[in-house]
Write a protein that holds these residues in place. Sequence first.
Motif, PDB file in Angstrom:
ATOM      1  N   SER A 758      20.441  30.591  30.787  1.00 37.96           N
ATOM      2  CA  SER A 758      19.654  30.901  29.592  1.00 37.96           C
ATOM      3  C   SER A 758      19.330  32.393  29.608  1.00 37.96           C
ATOM      4  O   SER A 758      18.819  32.908  30.607  1.00 37.96           O
ATOM      5  CB  SER A 758      18.366  30.087  29.555  1.00 37.96           C
ATOM      6  OG  SER A 758      17.584  30.447  28.434  1.00 37.96           O
ATOM      7  N   GLN A 766      29.749  36.576  21.359  1.00 41.66           N
ATOM      8  CA  GLN A 766      30.097  35.533  22.317  1.00 41.66           C
ATOM      9  C   GLN A 766      29.600  35.911  23.699  1.00 41.66           C
ATOM     10  O   GLN A 766      29.618  37.086  24.078  1.00 41.66           O
ATOM     11  CB  GLN A 766      31.620  35.326  22.398  1.00 41.66           C
ATOM     12  CG  GLN A 766      32.266  34.806  21.120  1.00 41.66           C
ATOM     13  CD  GLN A 766      33.721  34.467  21.313  1.00 41.66           C
ATOM     14  OE1 GLN A 766      34.067  33.605  22.138  1.00 41.66           O
ATOM     15  NE2 GLN A 766      34.583  35.122  20.550  1.00 41.66           N
ATOM     16  N   LYS A 778      31.510  28.686  28.049  1.00 44.25           N
ATOM     17  CA  LYS A 778      30.812  29.636  27.205  1.00 44.25           C
ATOM     18  C   LYS A 778      29.419  29.108  26.889  1.00 44.25           C
ATOM     19  O   LYS A 778      29.163  27.907  26.934  1.00 44.25           O
ATOM     20  CB  LYS A 778      31.578  29.922  25.929  1.00 44.25           C
ATOM     21  CG  LYS A 778      31.686  28.738  24.986  1.00 44.25           C
ATOM     22  CD  LYS A 778      32.394  29.143  23.713  1.00 44.25           C
ATOM     23  CE  LYS A 778      32.479  27.939  22.730  1.00 44.25           C
ATOM     24  NZ  LYS A 778      33.118  28.332  21.462  1.00 44.25           N
ATOM     25  N   LEU A 779      28.527  30.067  26.562  1.00 45.55           N
ATOM     26  CA  LEU A 779      27.162  29.717  26.205  1.00 45.55           C
ATOM     27  C   LEU A 779      27.031  29.652  24.691  1.00 45.55           C
ATOM     28  O   LEU A 779      27.695  30.384  23.948  1.00 45.55           O
ATOM     29  CB  LEU A 779      26.175  30.761  26.758  1.00 45.55           C
ATOM     30  CG  LEU A 779      26.208  30.992  28.277  1.00 45.55           C
ATOM     31  CD1 LEU A 779      25.147  31.991  28.689  1.00 45.55           C
ATOM     32  CD2 LEU A 779      26.023  29.674  29.035  1.00 45.55           C
ATOM     33  N   GLU A 780      26.139  28.757  24.248  1.00 44.23           N
ATOM     34  CA  GLU A 780      25.972  28.519  22.820  1.00 44.23           C
ATOM     35  C   GLU A 780      24.738  29.260  22.308  1.00 44.23           C
ATOM     36  O   GLU A 780      23.714  29.321  22.993  1.00 44.23           O
ATOM     37  CB  GLU A 780      25.808  27.023  22.549  1.00 44.23           C
ATOM     38  CG  GLU A 780      27.007  26.190  22.946  1.00 44.23           C
ATOM     39  CD  GLU A 780      28.231  26.497  22.111  1.00 44.23           C
ATOM     40  OE1 GLU A 780      28.039  26.977  20.947  1.00 44.23           O
ATOM     41  OE2 GLU A 780      29.344  26.305  22.597  1.00 44.23           O
ATOM     42  N   PRO A 781      24.829  29.840  21.119  1.00 45.73           N
ATOM     43  CA  PRO A 781      23.649  30.488  20.543  1.00 45.73           C
ATOM     44  C   PRO A 781      22.624  29.460  20.092  1.00 45.73           C
ATOM     45  O   PRO A 781      22.981  28.361  19.674  1.00 45.73           O
ATOM     46  CB  PRO A 781      24.222  31.272  19.366  1.00 45.73           C
ATOM     47  CG  PRO A 781      25.459  30.540  18.999  1.00 45.73           C
ATOM     48  CD  PRO A 781      26.031  29.962  20.270  1.00 45.73           C
ATOM     49  N   TRP A 788      21.049  32.692  24.163  1.00 48.90           N
ATOM     50  CA  TRP A 788      22.282  32.007  24.576  1.00 48.90           C
ATOM     51  C   TRP A 788      21.946  31.110  25.766  1.00 48.90           C
ATOM     52  O   TRP A 788      21.351  31.556  26.748  1.00 48.90           O
ATOM     53  CB  TRP A 788      23.366  33.003  24.987  1.00 48.90           C
ATOM     54  CG  TRP A 788      23.692  34.000  23.896  1.00 48.90           C
ATOM     55  CD1 TRP A 788      23.081  35.165  23.615  1.00 48.90           C
ATOM     56  CD2 TRP A 788      24.741  33.865  22.948  1.00 48.90           C
ATOM     57  NE1 TRP A 788      23.654  35.799  22.542  1.00 48.90           N
ATOM     58  CE2 TRP A 788      24.699  35.011  22.112  1.00 48.90           C
ATOM     59  CE3 TRP A 788      25.733  32.877  22.700  1.00 48.90           C
ATOM     60  CZ2 TRP A 788      25.590  35.215  21.065  1.00 48.90           C
ATOM     61  CZ3 TRP A 788      26.628  33.098  21.663  1.00 48.90           C
ATOM     62  CH2 TRP A 788      26.548  34.251  20.840  1.00 48.90           C
TER      63      TRP A 788
END
Length: 821
Positions: A758, A766, A778-781, A788
């Motif tokens: 986090s 991205q 990958k991290l999500e918004p 993220w």
Amino acid sequence: MILNKRCRSPTKPKKFDDTNDESPKIIIRTGFSTSISSSDSVVHHLYPSLTTVDKIHTIPGMYQVLQNVANTINYSEIINFHINKEMSGSPTGLRKILGHESRSDRLNNNQIQIKSPLQRKSDLFMPKFVIAAIDSHVKDIGIMHFKTITEMIYKLNEVTDCNLNLVRSIYKYLLTTQLESFRRNDTGSLIMRNYDLGIESTNTIFSRLCSFAGIENHLVRGIWKTICQEPGEKVETKSVWNIVNLECGWRFVQPAFTPVKYFLNSDITYEETEFYFLSDFDSLFYEFLPNDKQWQFTDAPLSSFKENLKEFEKNPIITPQFRTLNLSIIDYNKIIAIGKEPFKLEIKYPSELSDSINFKYILKLSHNSNLSHFNQARNLLSNDHEQSNSNLYVISEHHTDQNSISIKIFSLPEAGSYNFTIYASLIDDHQSSVDPTPFYLISNQESKAILSFKLTCSKPVHFEIPPNRITDINVFGTNLIMKRLGLTLCDFKQGILGTDREGKINLVFQMDQPLDLEAYLFSSDPEISSKCLELCILKRMVHNFLIIIINPPHPGLYGLDLHGAPRESYNSLLRSQLPPIGKFLIKCHYQLKSFCQYPKGDNRQWGPKQRFYDLGMHTVGNMDPYVVNEDGKQMEIEIAMLKSLTLWYRFDYDNNGTPKPIDEYCFMNYKNTTKHEKTVSFLLRFPYKGFYHLAIMAHDDVFPTPPDEIVFNYLIRVQDPSSDVEPFPTIIDPILWKDCCLIAPKNYRLNTFDVHFSMLVPRTNQVQITNGERFLDKLEPKEIENSWVGLVSIFDSKYVYIEAEFENKFKKLIKFKTRYN
């Protein structure tokens, strides 16, 4: 230049045979007695130098004088008749009134009663504008040509309305013209001839002029001690003073220039001073001793002149500068020889002079000393001389709460006689406000002697010499230079300080302007090295306060020297070139319970630099750069910024004086606190016991490289560190990490297969997790701006990286280490 010359009587006084004279005997207020049968003697009693009667009616107050005399001897009708009938007539008629000449000023009158003046000089009503008007008028008529002295007196009296102002005019006229105007008239030329021959002096001339003006006066003979003499020695030169009887009573006047002695100048100069005009005798008690006790104006006059002359000569020499500055001696032990007890002196000055008065002193061998192996011509002990060491034997300190300076001399280097002279000067406020240079050139200001003492040493005693290195400043404590720089010691009001029971002392200085300051500690123990003493000082800045902690290694005597200058005026100076501004003497009486040596840090000062404020930065919460962590837990330091800046840090551990980089135990996060302000948080962990140094660096966005200019230095002392302290993740690029914030995870080592990430990353589309070789996830918004998050499996990865896309290219931000490494 007007100098007093020896006064000799040109003729013997006439003796009057009054045995058969039936006229009443009167007592004239001039202090002399004679038998008179006409008003002639009365006039000549008051005007002994009168040589002509042609213009007797022009003398100010003459009519009133004759009228008073007439009332006294009950001849009012006769006198009034002659005045009304003959005053405007021929000189013959006036001579009938005046009669023969008498010199009654030379006849002693034992019946005269002299009373002390009821008013002090400071109580006399002489406004400054009146004095200025009189002095200006005297200056204007000083270039005029007068045929007679009567005409000159008449001209001097034009702007005066009382005898007090007329005496002022005569006094100022003598000093302004320096007697040269007397050579331009007939009567004055005779006086000047006698003056050149030594028959007349300025005192006798002043007396004659007062007599011409109808002012009662006397010549008082006695002993006058000035700075020209050696203190405590026999006074060979006798002197004459004037005393005038005015509306305010009898007042002393010395119509001559005053001898003045300047600092480090062996020559005596003569200057005009207001002190010797209408002086109070209690102010002259240590300077002038009249032969006749009736002029001493004391409750217990010295009855025997010869018996008390030696006691008078032993008194210190007090100059007019001492009285002009309104100084006073509040403590003085009149010791004869130094050895059994020290010489002590305390001088009090007015509170309005606390920011402008400066003291100096010179201690030198007396000319009558028997010490043959010392150079008699040089100053043995002078506080402002490169070859001198007076501060080794003279201990002086300021008491700012009492507006005083105390001086003590415990010992002298050798047996013999010494002269101890104290000087004082005032610094002009206007000059110092225009040019700051005089702050550091006060030692070159012209200081005048105010006191001079004779000291003797029969046998030198052991004396622990103060270890201070500053010789340009001789007084311990808050001095004039520090005050002019706006540097004030808050908790202590003296210059000789003592440590607490733990063997430490905290000095807090308040600064009114940004200053570059250096503090140096010195010891009288030669076994204590300068490097050790350098680590015994902790100097830090807290807002506009300079706090100095001194932790001496052993009990003893220590000297603290301060050097400093304004940053704007002296920004080109090296720290080793800063001028001296003050010194303190520290006495450590207690054995230290826990001695510690402080790290030197950056430029030996902890806290913010001027660049810190120039960039619009300030601390959040505790502003003290010295932090004590007792339990060793993780701590956070926050710095707020008013504009966008790039920050970086350096975190070191002090390993016995050697810095050890441990940047992995510090982590930096950016936070958006308000719309117009950002905060940078520094998380710190402590694996060892001791001192840590956090250096914060910053610069504007225009620089493409990481900042390297230190703007703030923190010193953290950890007393009990925590066990199993983990390092933080590693920030790879400070430029890319700007405005980013890592929320989780906070440890460098990742001990689980699935890790929750986090963070806040702006300026990117991205954010992904890799192991350096392959993509992991990958991290999500999220709904929060620039947020993220994501749960990522890191199985079979030695290192883990957080990467963000900038300008269509992924770049590494954070580095982790996994359990597989």
